[in-house]
Design an enzyme around this catalytic site. Structure first.
Site, PDB file in Angstrom:
ATOM      1  N   GLU A 140       0.809  -1.229   0.000  1.00 46.46           N
ATOM      2  CA  GLU A 140       0.000   0.000   0.000  1.00 46.46           C
ATOM      3  C   GLU A 140       0.842   1.280   0.000  1.00 46.46           C
ATOM      4  O   GLU A 140       0.393   2.315  -0.485  1.00 46.46           O
ATOM      5  CB  GLU A 140      -0.945   0.014   1.210  1.00 46.46           C
ATOM      6  CG  GLU A 140      -2.260  -0.710   0.987  1.00 46.46           C
ATOM      7  CD  GLU A 140      -3.117  -0.102  -0.145  1.00 46.46           C
ATOM      8  OE1 GLU A 140      -3.242   1.126  -0.209  1.00 46.46           O
ATOM      9  OE2 GLU A 140      -3.648  -0.891  -0.952  1.00 46.46           O
ATOM     10  N   GLY A 141       2.042   1.201   0.574  1.00 48.44           N
ATOM     11  CA  GLY A 141       2.922   2.380   0.560  1.00 48.44           C
ATOM     12  C   GLY A 141       3.272   2.759  -0.870  1.00 48.44           C
ATOM     13  O   GLY A 141       3.143   3.930  -1.276  1.00 48.44           O
ATOM     14  N   HIS A 142       3.684   1.762  -1.659  1.00 49.29           N
ATOM     15  CA  HIS A 142       4.010   2.018  -3.067  1.00 49.29           C
ATOM     16  C   HIS A 142       2.767   2.517  -3.809  1.00 49.29           C
ATOM     17  O   HIS A 142       2.840   3.444  -4.627  1.00 49.29           O
ATOM     18  CB  HIS A 142       4.505   0.739  -3.754  1.00 49.29           C
ATOM     19  CG  HIS A 142       5.767   0.163  -3.189  1.00 49.29           C
ATOM     20  ND1 HIS A 142       5.797  -1.032  -2.535  1.00 49.29           N
ATOM     21  CD2 HIS A 142       7.048   0.622  -3.214  1.00 49.29           C
ATOM     22  CE1 HIS A 142       7.041  -1.304  -2.158  1.00 49.29           C
ATOM     23  NE2 HIS A 142       7.822  -0.315  -2.561  1.00 49.29           N
ATOM     24  N   ARG A 152      10.402  -5.206   3.391  1.00 46.97           N
ATOM     25  CA  ARG A 152      11.214  -6.026   4.301  1.00 46.97           C
ATOM     26  C   ARG A 152      10.407  -6.526   5.502  1.00 46.97           C
ATOM     27  O   ARG A 152      10.895  -7.378   6.242  1.00 46.97           O
ATOM     28  CB  ARG A 152      12.435  -5.235   4.776  1.00 46.97           C
ATOM     29  CG  ARG A 152      13.481  -5.054   3.678  1.00 46.97           C
ATOM     30  CD  ARG A 152      14.803  -4.526   4.214  1.00 46.97           C
ATOM     31  NE  ARG A 152      15.854  -4.595   3.221  1.00 46.97           N
ATOM     32  CZ  ARG A 152      16.241  -3.565   2.451  1.00 46.97           C
ATOM     33  NH1 ARG A 152      15.661  -2.386   2.576  1.00 46.97           N
ATOM     34  NH2 ARG A 152      17.207  -3.730   1.566  1.00 46.97           N
TER      35      ARG A 152
HETATM   36  P1  AMP Z   1      11.329   0.627  -2.319  1.00 46.61           P
HETATM   37  O1  AMP Z   1      10.585  -0.322  -3.201  1.00 46.61           O
HETATM   38  O2  AMP Z   1      11.427   0.180  -0.904  1.00 46.61           O
HETATM   39  O3  AMP Z   1      12.639   1.079  -2.916  1.00 46.61           O
HETATM   40  O4  AMP Z   1      10.446   1.950  -2.261  1.00 46.61           O
HETATM   41  C1  AMP Z   1      10.033   2.608  -3.417  1.00 46.61           C
HETATM   42  C2  AMP Z   1       9.379   3.900  -3.015  1.00 46.61           C
HETATM   43  O5  AMP Z   1       8.266   3.636  -2.176  1.00 46.61           O
HETATM   44  C3  AMP Z   1      10.306   4.838  -2.221  1.00 46.61           C
HETATM   45  O6  AMP Z   1      10.075   6.174  -2.651  1.00 46.61           O
HETATM   46  C4  AMP Z   1       9.851   4.628  -0.808  1.00 46.61           C
HETATM   47  O7  AMP Z   1      10.096   5.723   0.039  1.00 46.61           O
HETATM   48  C5  AMP Z   1       8.368   4.415  -0.999  1.00 46.61           C
HETATM   49  N1  AMP Z   1       7.779   3.704   0.132  1.00 46.61           N
HETATM   50  C6  AMP Z   1       8.156   2.511   0.636  1.00 46.61           C
HETATM   51  N2  AMP Z   1       7.414   2.206   1.724  1.00 46.61           N
HETATM   52  C7  AMP Z   1       6.559   3.243   1.908  1.00 46.61           C
HETATM   53  C8  AMP Z   1       5.556   3.540   2.878  1.00 46.61           C
HETATM   54  N3  AMP Z   1       5.278   2.715   3.876  1.00 46.61           N
HETATM   55  N4  AMP Z   1       4.865   4.710   2.737  1.00 46.61           N
HETATM   56  C9  AMP Z   1       5.145   5.566   1.732  1.00 46.61           C
HETATM   57  N5  AMP Z   1       6.086   5.349   0.803  1.00 46.61           N
HETATM   58  C10 AMP Z   1       6.789   4.207   0.892  1.00 46.61           C
END
Ligand code: AMP
Length: 276
Positions: A33-35, A184
């Site tokens: 959901e963050g992504h 993670r």
């Molecule tokens: P990652 O796949 O972990 O490299 O993250 C890709 C993007 O998603 C980065 O800009 C992160 O900061 C963002 N992101 C990861 N987790 C979250 C979250 N819980 N809330 C908001 N953005 C997130």
């Protein structure tokens, strides 16, 4: 939805868009959901959104989790399709780093916080993000505040190198327990997940203490450290209270942030909040 793994392919699709805006959302996949909140923000800004899914080897140090990092491409593509994303870029390391020699560094912002235990991490991040900007010719790019140091170091790169892309920050999405969503988190056992929720709870405690009048950064550090010590599965890597541009302060001030990395079992998690 068009899915491209080759650079020439995605360049062709971009060329068809002509001068139209394109918002890029760089990710390493295992989408949650963050992504998806980033994707929705991108869609609210630009009609055309490109999501990249690339587990970038250059941002992992030796002994880190590059090979075990979760890879769930089929499920990720389904999620992006249902979000109405028009373009997905899924290169391989070979495609991205064929005969590669050039790296982008910010020795200042790379040497604090996560950079202390991951000295090569941000060079890998800056280099891959610059490559993604150049390949997609994105006009906008959305990054989560979850990786606040990453957001700031990318903003600085864009300013310093006059890159024609607007960086858009997006807030942290959390589990109901308060734990920041992260790819993670899938490494955590149920017990570790429960313990990990105290990272955010301990950050919130700092906000309460500030309201009670404790404003010294050293005092707030000790309060946070004590909270983490109460949880035997957790080990504090760092807690820093810095101004919004990651400059040092001795007392809290508007927009300052508490940023932390905590090991929960074998998994290192990061989180941060705006303190006041
Ligand atoms: P990652 O796949 O972990 O490299 O993250 C890709 C993007 O998603 C980065 O800009 C992160 O900061 C963002 N992101 C990861 N987790 C979250 C979250 N819980 N809330 C908001 N953005 C997130």
């Amino acid at each position: 939805m068009k899915v491209c793994s080759k650079i020439e392919e995605i360049k062709d699709v971009r060329a068809e868009l002509g001068n139209k805006d394109l918002a890029l959302v760089p990710t390493m996949g295992a989408l949650h959901e963050g992504h998806l909140s980033l994707v929705r923000k991108a869609k609210s800004i630009c009609e055309n959104v490109c999501v990249s899914i690339f587990v970038n080897p250059t941002q992992f140090g030796e002994g880190e989790d590059y090979s075990s990092y979760p890879r769930t491409l089929d499920q990720d593509l389904k999620l992006l399709e249902s979000e109405g994303v028009s373009l997905v870029f899924t290169p391989t390391p070979q495609i991205m780093y064929l005969n590669h020699q050039t790296y982008i560094q910010n020795p200042d912002l790379s040497s604090i916080l996560c950079g202390l235990s991951r000295p090569t991490h941000f060079t890998g991040v800056l280099t891959v993000v610059a490559k993604l900007f150049n390949i997609t010719q994105a006009t906008h790019a959305v990054f989560g505040e979850k990786d606040y140091q990453q957001l700031k170091i990318i903003e600085k790169m864009v300013t310093d190198l006059n890159m024609p892309v607007k960086i858009i920050p997006s807030p942290i999405i959390r589990e109901p327990s308060g734990l920041a969503k992260s790819s993670r988190n899938s490494y955590l056992t149920d017990k570790e997940k429960e313990e990990a929720s105290y990272i955010y709870k301990s950050l919130l405690l700092l906000q309460d203490k500030i309201k009670e009048g404790i404003v010294g950064v050293k005092d707030l550090f000790l309060i946070f450290q004590n909270e983490i010590l109460k949880h035997p599965l957790m080990q504090l890597d760092y807690l820093s209270i810095l101004d919004k541009d990651l400059g040092e302060i001795s007392e809290v001030k508007p927009d300052c942030r508490a940023l932390t990395a905590v090991k929960v079992g074998k998994t290192r998690l990061i989180d941060n909040i705006k303190l006041c």
